[in-house]
Design a protein around this motif. Structure first.
Motif, PDB file in Angstrom:
ATOM      1  N   GLN A 102       0.363  -1.054  -0.120  1.00 46.66           N
ATOM      2  CA  GLN A 102       0.160   0.409   0.036  1.00 46.66           C
ATOM      3  C   GLN A 102       1.117   1.270  -0.037  1.00 46.66           C
ATOM      4  O   GLN A 102       2.098   1.169  -0.047  1.00 46.66           O
ATOM      5  CB  GLN A 102      -0.873   0.108   1.505  1.00 46.66           C
ATOM      6  N   MET A 103       0.472   2.573   0.096  1.00 42.52           N
ATOM      7  CA  MET A 103       0.630   3.666  -0.121  1.00 42.52           C
ATOM      8  C   MET A 103       0.539   4.902   0.142  1.00 42.52           C
ATOM      9  O   MET A 103      -1.093   4.773   0.632  1.00 42.52           O
ATOM     10  CB  MET A 103       0.853   3.883  -1.690  1.00 42.52           C
ATOM     11  N   ILE A 104       0.982   5.156   1.615  1.00 43.80           N
ATOM     12  CA  ILE A 104       0.510   6.752   1.833  1.00 43.80           C
ATOM     13  C   ILE A 104       1.305   8.502   0.699  1.00 43.80           C
ATOM     14  O   ILE A 104       2.835   7.892   1.135  1.00 43.80           O
ATOM     15  CB  ILE A 104       1.251   7.066   3.595  1.00 43.80           C
ATOM     16  N   PHE A 105      -0.210   8.623   0.781  1.00 43.86           N
ATOM     17  CA  PHE A 105       0.501   9.926  -0.002  1.00 43.86           C
ATOM     18  C   PHE A 105       0.677  11.014   0.682  1.00 43.86           C
ATOM     19  O   PHE A 105       0.376  11.402   1.720  1.00 43.86           O
ATOM     20  CB  PHE A 105      -0.326  10.228  -0.831  1.00 43.86           C
ATOM     21  N   GLN A 106       2.391  11.669  -0.379  1.00 46.33           N
ATOM     22  CA  GLN A 106       2.069  12.983   0.632  1.00 46.33           C
ATOM     23  C   GLN A 106       1.121  13.996   0.928  1.00 46.33           C
ATOM     24  O   GLN A 106       1.649  14.788   2.102  1.00 46.33           O
ATOM     25  CB  GLN A 106       3.581  13.824  -0.728  1.00 46.33           C
ATOM     26  N   ASP A 107       0.303  14.569   0.103  1.00 49.56           N
ATOM     27  CA  ASP A 107      -0.340  15.343   0.867  1.00 49.56           C
ATOM     28  C   ASP A 107      -1.740  15.087   0.908  1.00 49.56           C
ATOM     29  O   ASP A 107      -2.804  14.577   0.278  1.00 49.56           O
ATOM     30  CB  ASP A 107      -1.336  16.330  -0.823  1.00 49.56           C
ATOM     31  N   PRO A 108      -1.979  15.110   2.763  1.00 51.28           N
ATOM     32  CA  PRO A 108      -2.820  15.013   3.267  1.00 51.28           C
ATOM     33  C   PRO A 108      -4.689  15.262   2.324  1.00 51.28           C
ATOM     34  O   PRO A 108      -5.640  14.880   3.109  1.00 51.28           O
ATOM     35  CB  PRO A 108      -2.892  14.834   4.380  1.00 51.28           C
ATOM     36  N   TYR A 109      -4.535  16.691   2.189  1.00 49.00           N
ATOM     37  CA  TYR A 109      -5.251  17.042   1.661  1.00 49.00           C
ATOM     38  C   TYR A 109      -6.118  16.422  -0.269  1.00 49.00           C
ATOM     39  O   TYR A 109      -6.873  17.028  -0.055  1.00 49.00           O
ATOM     40  CB  TYR A 109      -4.941  18.649   1.487  1.00 49.00           C
ATOM     41  N   ALA A 110      -4.885  16.009  -1.338  1.00 47.22           N
ATOM     42  CA  ALA A 110      -5.486  16.190  -1.870  1.00 47.22           C
ATOM     43  C   ALA A 110      -5.416  14.496  -2.313  1.00 47.22           C
ATOM     44  O   ALA A 110      -6.156  13.619  -3.406  1.00 47.22           O
ATOM     45  CB  ALA A 110      -4.628  15.910  -2.920  1.00 47.22           C
ATOM     46  N   SER A 111      -5.145  13.598  -0.899  1.00 44.70           N
ATOM     47  CA  SER A 111      -5.283  12.189  -1.179  1.00 44.70           C
ATOM     48  C   SER A 111      -6.405  11.744  -1.010  1.00 44.70           C
ATOM     49  O   SER A 111      -7.087  10.542  -1.043  1.00 44.70           O
ATOM     50  CB  SER A 111      -3.786  11.586  -0.522  1.00 44.70           C
ATOM     51  N   LEU A 112      -6.945  11.879  -0.069  1.00 46.43           N
ATOM     52  CA  LEU A 112      -8.719  11.965   0.278  1.00 46.43           C
ATOM     53  C   LEU A 112      -9.149  12.078  -0.341  1.00 46.43           C
ATOM     54  O   LEU A 112     -10.055  13.846  -0.836  1.00 46.43           O
ATOM     55  CB  LEU A 112      -8.573  12.373   1.480  1.00 46.43           C
ATOM     56  N   ASN A 113     -10.788  11.353  -0.779  1.00 46.11           N
ATOM     57  CA  ASN A 113     -11.450  12.383  -1.768  1.00 46.11           C
ATOM     58  C   ASN A 113     -12.386  12.671  -0.835  1.00 46.11           C
ATOM     59  O   ASN A 113     -13.672  12.407   0.183  1.00 46.11           O
ATOM     60  CB  ASN A 113     -12.874  11.209  -2.377  1.00 46.11           C
ATOM     61  N   PRO A 114     -12.088  14.364  -1.347  1.00 42.47           N
ATOM     62  CA  PRO A 114     -13.593  15.211  -0.502  1.00 42.47           C
ATOM     63  C   PRO A 114     -14.629  14.451  -0.357  1.00 42.47           C
ATOM     64  O   PRO A 114     -16.008  15.135   0.593  1.00 42.47           O
ATOM     65  CB  PRO A 114     -13.205  16.764  -1.367  1.00 42.47           C
ATOM     66  N   ARG A 115     -15.157  14.159  -1.830  1.00 48.52           N
ATOM     67  CA  ARG A 115     -16.895  13.847  -1.253  1.00 48.52           C
ATOM     68  C   ARG A 115     -17.733  12.606  -0.499  1.00 48.52           C
ATOM     69  O   ARG A 115     -18.437  12.409  -0.942  1.00 48.52           O
ATOM     70  CB  ARG A 115     -17.873  13.805  -2.822  1.00 48.52           C
ATOM     71  N   MET A 116     -16.217  11.759  -0.313  1.00 49.49           N
ATOM     72  CA  MET A 116     -16.458  10.410   0.653  1.00 49.49           C
ATOM     73  C   MET A 116     -15.998  10.902   2.133  1.00 49.49           C
ATOM     74  O   MET A 116     -15.636  11.679   2.667  1.00 49.49           O
ATOM     75  CB  MET A 116     -14.669   9.537   0.392  1.00 49.49           C
ATOM     76  N   ARG A 117     -17.456  10.496   2.451  1.00 45.56           N
ATOM     77  CA  ARG A 117     -16.909  11.033   4.445  1.00 45.56           C
ATOM     78  C   ARG A 117     -15.950   9.159   4.289  1.00 45.56           C
ATOM     79  O   ARG A 117     -15.299   8.315   3.764  1.00 45.56           O
ATOM     80  CB  ARG A 117     -18.723   9.480   5.119  1.00 45.56           C
ATOM     81  N   VAL A 118     -15.381   9.681   5.840  1.00 46.14           N
ATOM     82  CA  VAL A 118     -13.973   9.250   5.942  1.00 46.14           C
ATOM     83  C   VAL A 118     -14.198   7.896   6.273  1.00 46.14           C
ATOM     84  O   VAL A 118     -13.530   6.472   5.420  1.00 46.14           O
ATOM     85  CB  VAL A 118     -13.560   9.613   7.064  1.00 46.14           C
ATOM     86  N   ARG A 119     -15.420   6.928   6.963  1.00 47.32           N
ATOM     87  CA  ARG A 119     -15.756   5.425   6.981  1.00 47.32           C
ATOM     88  C   ARG A 119     -15.552   4.862   5.697  1.00 47.32           C
ATOM     89  O   ARG A 119     -15.425   3.787   5.458  1.00 47.32           O
ATOM     90  CB  ARG A 119     -16.880   5.636   7.385  1.00 47.32           C
ATOM     91  N   ASP A 120     -16.248   5.640   4.905  1.00 47.99           N
ATOM     92  CA  ASP A 120     -16.405   5.102   3.010  1.00 47.99           C
ATOM     93  C   ASP A 120     -15.021   4.912   2.503  1.00 47.99           C
ATOM     94  O   ASP A 120     -14.656   4.133   1.718  1.00 47.99           O
ATOM     95  CB  ASP A 120     -16.937   6.226   2.272  1.00 47.99           C
ATOM     96  N   ILE A 121     -14.003   6.530   2.868  1.00 49.49           N
ATOM     97  CA  ILE A 121     -12.863   6.212   2.208  1.00 49.49           C
ATOM     98  C   ILE A 121     -11.976   4.856   3.273  1.00 49.49           C
ATOM     99  O   ILE A 121     -11.398   4.165   2.080  1.00 49.49           O
ATOM    100  CB  ILE A 121     -12.562   7.719   2.702  1.00 49.49           C
ATOM    101  N   ILE A 122     -12.035   5.113   4.018  1.00 51.78           N
ATOM    102  CA  ILE A 122     -11.185   3.751   4.983  1.00 51.78           C
ATOM    103  C   ILE A 122     -11.952   2.098   4.753  1.00 51.78           C
ATOM    104  O   ILE A 122     -10.841   1.573   4.301  1.00 51.78           O
ATOM    105  CB  ILE A 122     -11.420   4.122   6.362  1.00 51.78           C
ATOM    106  N   GLY A 123     -13.654   2.046   3.870  1.00 56.15           N
ATOM    107  CA  GLY A 123     -13.373   0.788   4.141  1.00 56.15           C
ATOM    108  C   GLY A 123     -13.546   0.267   2.443  1.00 56.15           C
ATOM    109  O   GLY A 123     -13.388  -0.679   2.065  1.00 56.15           O
ATOM    110  N   GLU A 124     -13.063   1.131   1.810  1.00 55.57           N
ATOM    111  CA  GLU A 124     -12.775   1.371   0.187  1.00 55.57           C
ATOM    112  C   GLU A 124     -12.009  -0.256  -0.139  1.00 55.57           C
ATOM    113  O   GLU A 124     -12.919  -0.442  -1.141  1.00 55.57           O
ATOM    114  CB  GLU A 124     -12.803   2.467  -1.054  1.00 55.57           C
ATOM    115  N   PRO A 125     -11.212   0.211   0.348  1.00 52.56           N
ATOM    116  CA  PRO A 125      -9.929  -0.838  -0.030  1.00 52.56           C
ATOM    117  C   PRO A 125     -10.691  -2.260   0.277  1.00 52.56           C
ATOM    118  O   PRO A 125     -10.416  -3.446  -0.011  1.00 52.56           O
ATOM    119  CB  PRO A 125      -9.341  -0.398   0.967  1.00 52.56           C
TER     120      PRO A 125
END
Length: 325
Positions: A98-121
């Protein structure tokens, strides 16, 4: 931290990007982003990769995890050549890296809730049903020291450090063995950087993770890494154990980087001589002949323009590419 067992081997990895020009978008050259890089990472080890901006560090990380497909060379994970995999076989292997990206502001989908972002994989890899995903997401939020009740919020409701913790939780979701940390603290406030570094170290100990830690911050790399490689203009110039590299650098580029790094010892800092490199980093479209560092090297000679320095072991475990060493 290292158990000694080989997990990842990078063998003469090359990644070029074509330059397209004109209305017909015809190729007009190549960007030599990564040009023949080789190294190994052991299980539960943190391997540091340092160098100036634009030297190819991030491209190396993205090519290793196959976000970019290599132009040539090989990446072996547990002996399996990732470059030879396609489709479903490659998708299954992605669970292990897996990969942790440099910019935490650009690497998370702003239209998704955090629960969905983490659960997507978990949904992508079909390894949990809806109830199990919710339980796993709550567990991951707790692991990265965030309140599980925050899972229904959107990324813009979090600080930079909290967003990076969300990115770390997403990377952990599928139980990987290897994580590329692409400058994971460079966009964060100094007060938050130590918290994220400590979290990464705790997670490594708990889950026996191997890290490729990419950074331009030499002090952070010294703290977290067991071995360190120095990169310049697409190639490695030096690789050694952390203590050896920082205590006895051999390549003039490594010496220059270390001379400019801040040291928390006023007496030592006052007495040391900073090495100032002249000129700019050459273009990766047309890198210099011979040694790529020769145009800025304070000890370069005529032969450095004609011969490409070999990657040789100057001392046990200490590798360097320099004609003058």
């Amino acid at each position: 931290m290292s158990s000694g067992e080989l997990l990842l081997r990078v063998d003469r990895l090359v990644k070029y990007f074509p330059i397209m020009k004109g209305v017909l978008r015809r190729p007009a050259g190549l960007v030599h982003a990564v040009d023949g890089v080789s190294f190994e990472i052991r299980r539960a080890e943190t391997f540091g990769l340092v160098g100036e901006s634009g030297c190819g560090k991030s491209t190396t990380g993205r090519t290793i995890v196959q976000l970019y497909r290599p132009t040539s060379g090989h990446v072996f994970l547990d002996g399996l050549d990732l470059g030879s995999l396609q489709g479903e076989t490659l998708r299954r292997m992605r669970r292990r890296m897996q990969m942790i990206f440099q910019d935490p502001y650009a690497s998370l989908n702003p239209r998704m809730r955090v629960r969905d972002i983490i659960g997507e994989p978990l949904r992508v890899h079909h390894i949990a049903d809806r109830r199990e995903i919710k339980e796993r997401v709550d567990e991951l939020l707790d692991i990265v020291q965030l309140n599980p009740a925050m899972g229904d919020r959107y990324p813009h409701e979090f600080s930079g450090g909290q967003r990076q913790r969300i990115g770390i939780a997403r990377a952990l979701a599928v139980h990987p063995e290897f994580i590329v940390c692409d400058e994971p603290i460079s966009a964060l406030d100094v007060s938050i950087q130590a918290q994220v570094i400590n979290l990464l170290e705790d997670l490594q100990e708990k889950f026996h993770l191997a890290y490729l830690f990419i950074s331009h911050d030499l002090s952070v790399v010294r703290h977290i890494s067991s071995r360190v490689a120095v990169m310049y203009l697409g190639v490695l110039v030096e690789l050694a154990d952390q203590t050896e590299l920082y205590g006895h650098p051999l390549h003039p580029y490594t010496k220059a980087l270390l001379s400019a790094a801040p040291v928390p010892d006023p007496a030592y800092d006052r007495d040391r001589q900073e090495i100032i490199l002249e000129g700019d980093v050459p273009s990766p479209v047309n890198p210099p002949s011979g040694c790529r560092f020769r145009t800025r090297c304070p000890i370069a000679e005529a032969m450095c323009a004609k011969q490409t320095p070999a990657w040789s072991e100057a001392a046990p475990g200490h590798w360097v590419a320099c004609l003058k060493v």
